[in-house]
Enzyme design. Sequence first.
Site, PDB file in Angstrom:
ATOM      1  N   GLY A  12       0.837  -1.210   0.000  1.00 24.53           N
ATOM      2  CA  GLY A  12       0.000   0.000   0.000  1.00 24.53           C
ATOM      3  C   GLY A  12       0.863   1.247   0.000  1.00 24.53           C
ATOM      4  CD  GLN A  13      -0.958   5.873  -0.087  1.00 25.09           C
ATOM      5  OE1 GLN A  13      -0.310   5.626  -1.092  1.00 25.09           O
ATOM      6  NE2 GLN A  13      -1.622   7.012   0.064  1.00 25.09           N
ATOM      7  CB  ILE A  14       3.973   2.190   4.531  1.00 26.80           C
ATOM      8  CG1 ILE A  14       3.091   3.146   5.353  1.00 26.80           C
ATOM      9  CG2 ILE A  14       5.371   2.152   5.137  1.00 26.80           C
ATOM     10  CD1 ILE A  14       2.943   2.767   6.815  1.00 26.80           C
ATOM     11  N   GLY A  15       4.255   0.517   1.856  1.00 22.11           N
ATOM     12  CA  GLY A  15       4.994  -0.498   1.097  1.00 22.11           C
ATOM     13  C   GLY A  15       5.550   0.080  -0.205  1.00 22.11           C
ATOM     14  CG  ASP A  34      -1.185  -5.753  -1.007  1.00 22.10           C
ATOM     15  OD1 ASP A  34      -0.759  -4.758  -0.390  1.00 22.10           O
ATOM     16  OD2 ASP A  34      -2.405  -6.095  -1.017  1.00 22.10           O
ATOM     17  CB  THR A 120       0.610  -3.912  10.901  1.00 19.44           C
ATOM     18  OG1 THR A 120       1.094  -4.283   9.622  1.00 19.44           O
ATOM     19  CG2 THR A 120      -0.905  -3.997  10.933  1.00 19.44           C
ATOM     20  CG  ASN A 121      -0.441   1.660  14.062  1.00 23.40           C
ATOM     21  OD1 ASN A 121       0.364   1.541  14.967  1.00 23.40           O
ATOM     22  ND2 ASN A 121      -0.461   2.695  13.238  1.00 23.40           N
ATOM     23  NE  ARG A 152       4.763  11.176  12.783  1.00 23.21           N
ATOM     24  CZ  ARG A 152       3.875  10.221  12.701  1.00 23.21           C
ATOM     25  NH1 ARG A 152       3.550   9.502  13.774  1.00 23.21           N
ATOM     26  NH2 ARG A 152       3.276   9.950  11.560  1.00 23.21           N
ATOM     27  CG  HIS A 176       3.271   3.967  17.477  1.00 24.36           C
ATOM     28  ND1 HIS A 176       3.937   5.136  17.238  1.00 24.36           N
ATOM     29  CD2 HIS A 176       2.450   3.793  16.415  1.00 24.36           C
ATOM     30  CE1 HIS A 176       3.530   5.646  16.083  1.00 24.36           C
ATOM     31  NE2 HIS A 176       2.628   4.852  15.569  1.00 24.36           N
TER      32      HIS A 176
HETATM   33  P1  A3D Z   1      -2.468   0.841   3.054  1.00 25.03           P
HETATM   34  O1  A3D Z   1      -2.046   1.840   2.042  1.00 25.03           O
HETATM   35  O2  A3D Z   1      -3.925   0.561   3.208  1.00 25.03           O
HETATM   36  O3  A3D Z   1      -1.696  -0.531   2.736  1.00 25.03           O
HETATM   37  C1  A3D Z   1      -1.941  -1.708   3.432  1.00 25.03           C
HETATM   38  C2  A3D Z   1      -1.852  -2.843   2.422  1.00 25.03           C
HETATM   39  O4  A3D Z   1      -1.978  -4.086   3.131  1.00 25.03           O
HETATM   40  C3  A3D Z   1      -2.994  -2.820   1.371  1.00 25.03           C
HETATM   41  O5  A3D Z   1      -2.412  -2.720   0.070  1.00 25.03           O
HETATM   42  C4  A3D Z   1      -3.695  -4.152   1.584  1.00 25.03           C
HETATM   43  O6  A3D Z   1      -4.163  -4.751   0.383  1.00 25.03           O
HETATM   44  C5  A3D Z   1      -2.575  -4.998   2.217  1.00 25.03           C
HETATM   45  N1  A3D Z   1      -3.060  -6.189   2.912  1.00 25.03           N
HETATM   46  C6  A3D Z   1      -4.186  -6.340   3.652  1.00 25.03           C
HETATM   47  N2  A3D Z   1      -4.258  -7.615   4.098  1.00 25.03           N
HETATM   48  C7  A3D Z   1      -3.146  -8.254   3.654  1.00 25.03           C
HETATM   49  C8  A3D Z   1      -2.641  -9.566   3.807  1.00 25.03           C
HETATM   50  N3  A3D Z   1      -3.311 -10.508   4.500  1.00 25.03           N
HETATM   51  N4  A3D Z   1      -1.473  -9.885   3.202  1.00 25.03           N
HETATM   52  C9  A3D Z   1      -0.785  -8.955   2.484  1.00 25.03           C
HETATM   53  N5  A3D Z   1      -1.211  -7.695   2.317  1.00 25.03           N
HETATM   54  C10 A3D Z   1      -2.367  -7.354   2.896  1.00 25.03           C
HETATM   55  O7  A3D Z   1      -1.907   1.240   4.502  1.00 25.03           O
HETATM   56  P2  A3D Z   1      -0.522   1.969   4.846  1.00 25.03           P
HETATM   57  O8  A3D Z   1       0.558   1.382   4.015  1.00 25.03           O
HETATM   58  O9  A3D Z   1      -0.728   3.426   4.867  1.00 25.03           O
HETATM   59  O10 A3D Z   1      -0.366   1.514   6.387  1.00 25.03           O
HETATM   60  C11 A3D Z   1      -0.127   0.162   6.701  1.00 25.03           C
HETATM   61  C12 A3D Z   1      -0.185  -0.081   8.211  1.00 25.03           C
HETATM   62  O11 A3D Z   1       0.840   0.673   8.857  1.00 25.03           O
HETATM   63  C13 A3D Z   1      -1.498   0.341   8.896  1.00 25.03           C
HETATM   64  O12 A3D Z   1      -1.860  -0.619   9.862  1.00 25.03           O
HETATM   65  C14 A3D Z   1      -1.114   1.656   9.572  1.00 25.03           C
HETATM   66  O13 A3D Z   1      -1.937   1.931  10.697  1.00 25.03           O
HETATM   67  C15 A3D Z   1       0.302   1.367   9.976  1.00 25.03           C
HETATM   68  N6  A3D Z   1       1.110   2.551  10.262  1.00 25.03           N
HETATM   69  C16 A3D Z   1       1.983   2.452  11.308  1.00 25.03           C
HETATM   70  C17 A3D Z   1       2.784   3.526  11.628  1.00 25.03           C
HETATM   71  C18 A3D Z   1       3.726   3.422  12.775  1.00 25.03           C
HETATM   72  O14 A3D Z   1       4.428   4.378  13.065  1.00 25.03           O
HETATM   73  C19 A3D Z   1       3.784   2.211  13.559  1.00 25.03           C
HETATM   74  C20 A3D Z   1       2.711   4.711  10.876  1.00 25.03           C
HETATM   75  C21 A3D Z   1       1.829   4.775   9.819  1.00 25.03           C
HETATM   76  C22 A3D Z   1       1.030   3.673   9.513  1.00 25.03           C
END
Ligand code: A3D
Length: 313
Positions: A12-15, A34, A120-121, A152, A176
């Site tokens: 997703g966004q972070i990946g 994913d 992941t949160n 931050r 966190h």
């Molecule tokens: P997002 O862009 O939604 O990406 C998440 C990806 O996970 C999506 O592409 C989904 O398809 C994929 N996914 C869902 N289920 C599965 C699975 N079973 N196997 C493989 N892939 C799967 O989210 P994001 O990238 O913005 O954020 C990802 C996570 O990081 C979230 O839980 C956020 O809350 C967390 N996060 C944590 C911090 C910290 O500082 C700890 C900061 C920002 C975000």
Amino acid sequence: MARKKIALVGAGQIGGTMALVLAQKQLGDVVLIDIAEGVPQGKSLDIMEGRLVLGSSCIVEGSNDYAALKGSDVVIVTAGLPRKPGMSRDDLLDVNFGIIEKVGKAIKEHAPNAFVIVVTNPLDAMVYAMQKISGLPANKVVGMAGVLDSARLACFVAMELDVSAEDVQAIVMGGHGDTMVGLHDFCSVGGIPLPQLMDKATFDKLAKRTAGAGGEIVALLKTGSAFYSPGVSAIKMAEAFLLDKKSVVTVAASLNGEYGVTGGLYCGVPVKLGANGVEKIFQVKLSADEQKAFDVSVAAVKDLVAWVDKKMA
Ligand code: A3D
């Protein structure tokens, strides 16, 4: 010597951000994994096509199959839902635990020797679950939060003092969440202890903004949470492992007696990160107030972990 392999579970966004930064830094070949069909393939192909411009020879691939984890040196897990406005990180517990369960089992099967960084949160509970489910040694399973929270805080200190953010050292410990603890005495600017440059009341305002910084971005974006700074923070940790940097950073690490925390509970503390993962946990001396705030933060993590333990029983 063959190139290192870095698997990003969650494209997703972070990946996606991490895949681009990894290709730029040429830390190794990258596989994006994913469940969304076409997304990891599309993002990886997009980065592959930019390599001439980036000056990179890394291979970036996409897959919907966890078997692509095989042979990974590092696995960074962002699979899961992000927050929406009005949500707390803890609201994600149930749904993201189910995802971490699947990913943890896949890591156990395909990449048992990897260094695993969970993003992941809710972070501290998810990295705890990951370590239990994957069965990997605790020094090889860490959570990314402290690097970001400290960055931050450093950013806000730099903005307040009108100095370069890269000259600010800051440290945020604890879980966190809203209870994370910024440490006034441990911050410095170009080697100058922060208390000589900033009073406690001003610092406390910045530490409070830090604790709410993720929510501030969620409220602005409306459709997801921060991703650039979380992405580069996780890469800093991967780099410390891959290059055996012995970096001193704050990560969510498994605690067994340190700071009075037991049972392998994960919480943000300063550590040394190198080729053996967490090579040392630094036990810094906290003031009575700081220790109290840290204990409150640990208690918040304990509540979530109790839920995880019940789910896994
Ligand atoms: P997002 O862009 O939604 O990406 C998440 C990806 O996970 C999506 O592409 C989904 O398809 C994929 N996914 C869902 N289920 C599965 C699975 N079973 N196997 C493989 N892939 C799967 O989210 P994001 O990238 O913005 O954020 C990802 C996570 O990081 C979230 O839980 C956020 O809350 C967390 N996060 C944590 C911090 C910290 O500082 C700890 C900061 C920002 C975000």
